[in-house]
Design a protein around this motif. Sequence first.
Motif, PDB file in Angstrom:
ATOM      1  N   VAL A 110      18.892  -3.274  26.040  1.00  0.00           N
ATOM      2  CA  VAL A 110      18.878  -4.139  24.860  1.00  0.00           C
ATOM      3  C   VAL A 110      17.500  -4.112  24.199  1.00  0.00           C
ATOM      4  CG1 VAL A 110      19.018  -6.539  24.080  1.00  0.00           C
ATOM      5  CG2 VAL A 110      20.750  -5.634  25.636  1.00  0.00           C
ATOM      6  N   ALA A 111      16.447  -4.191  24.997  1.00  0.00           N
ATOM      7  CA  ALA A 111      15.085  -4.180  24.450  1.00  0.00           C
ATOM      8  C   ALA A 111      14.767  -2.844  23.788  1.00  0.00           C
ATOM      9  CB  ALA A 111      14.076  -4.480  25.556  1.00  0.00           C
ATOM     10  N   ALA A 112      15.184  -1.742  24.407  1.00  0.00           N
ATOM     11  CA  ALA A 112      14.902  -0.418  23.850  1.00  0.00           C
ATOM     12  C   ALA A 112      15.631  -0.200  22.530  1.00  0.00           C
ATOM     13  CB  ALA A 112      15.295   0.662  24.857  1.00  0.00           C
ATOM     14  N   LEU A 113      16.882  -0.627  22.450  1.00  0.00           N
ATOM     15  CA  LEU A 113      17.630  -0.484  21.200  1.00  0.00           C
ATOM     16  C   LEU A 113      17.003  -1.326  20.094  1.00  0.00           C
ATOM     17  CD1 LEU A 113      21.331  -0.505  22.470  1.00  0.00           C
ATOM     18  CD2 LEU A 113      19.993   1.456  21.696  1.00  0.00           C
ATOM     19  N   ALA A 114      16.562  -2.524  20.438  1.00  0.00           N
ATOM     20  CA  ALA A 114      15.911  -3.384  19.448  1.00  0.00           C
ATOM     21  C   ALA A 114      14.632  -2.734  18.933  1.00  0.00           C
ATOM     22  CB  ALA A 114      15.606  -4.748  20.059  1.00  0.00           C
TER      23      ALA A 114
END
Length: 245
Positions: A110-114
């Motif tokens: 989730v953090a990487a996609l954001a």
Amino acid sequence: MATAEDPAGAGPLLVLWDVDRTLVAIGGGVSQETWALAFHRVTGRRPTEFPDMSGRTDRAIVADVLRLNGIASSEPLVAAVYTALADAAEEYAPRMREVGTVLPGARETVAALAAGGTVQTLVTGNLRPIARAKLAACDLTAHLDLSVGGYGADGTDRADLVRRARERATAAYGAPFAGSRTIVIGDTPHDIRGAHDAGALAIAVATGRSPAPELAAADLVLPDLTHHAAAWPGFLAARGLAHLA
């Protein structure tokens, strides 16, 4: 420039996350207890039977719980159950924090996609307050725009939830998220079918009750989300979206 693989041209991706057994696992019988409490408050008695809930929407589950327990459904009654479920989820929040876990790789993905500019929200069979409670219990609401998701009250067909999430995201972000611009990530055949029926891509993770062979219809199948970072660039490149990796 728009291409056959990327008809929307420039713009961000929209990732629609399933919740249960994709991002988080809430054990300890909390889900069934939440339903039992809500049912009792609305009908005055405890349910004696529950349907299979995996991958289904709360709208469909409410109808089945009422039917299995001999109660005629009506829109006012369904609305009352929704309210009772939301209240019960709030009351069970401390218990969710005790028994809830973030599944491997979920927080990092989730953090990487954001960080890459991807718009992320939910497409889940849960009602919105229940989905929010589960994610909050696991401290996983950051980077997810819960205002533009597709939720269990939006319909009984998961494809309708995908379409509703896309409509809300388009209105909020001014991007159409057409075709391969929308990617559903879930753990059941229902998630895959809903994505494809709505014209979206599907990534399946074998972290739920469905083993990998049952998820083979997905555009990509991962053992769990720890494998996402390695697979993501190639997945996008194969669809003309390498510039978004």
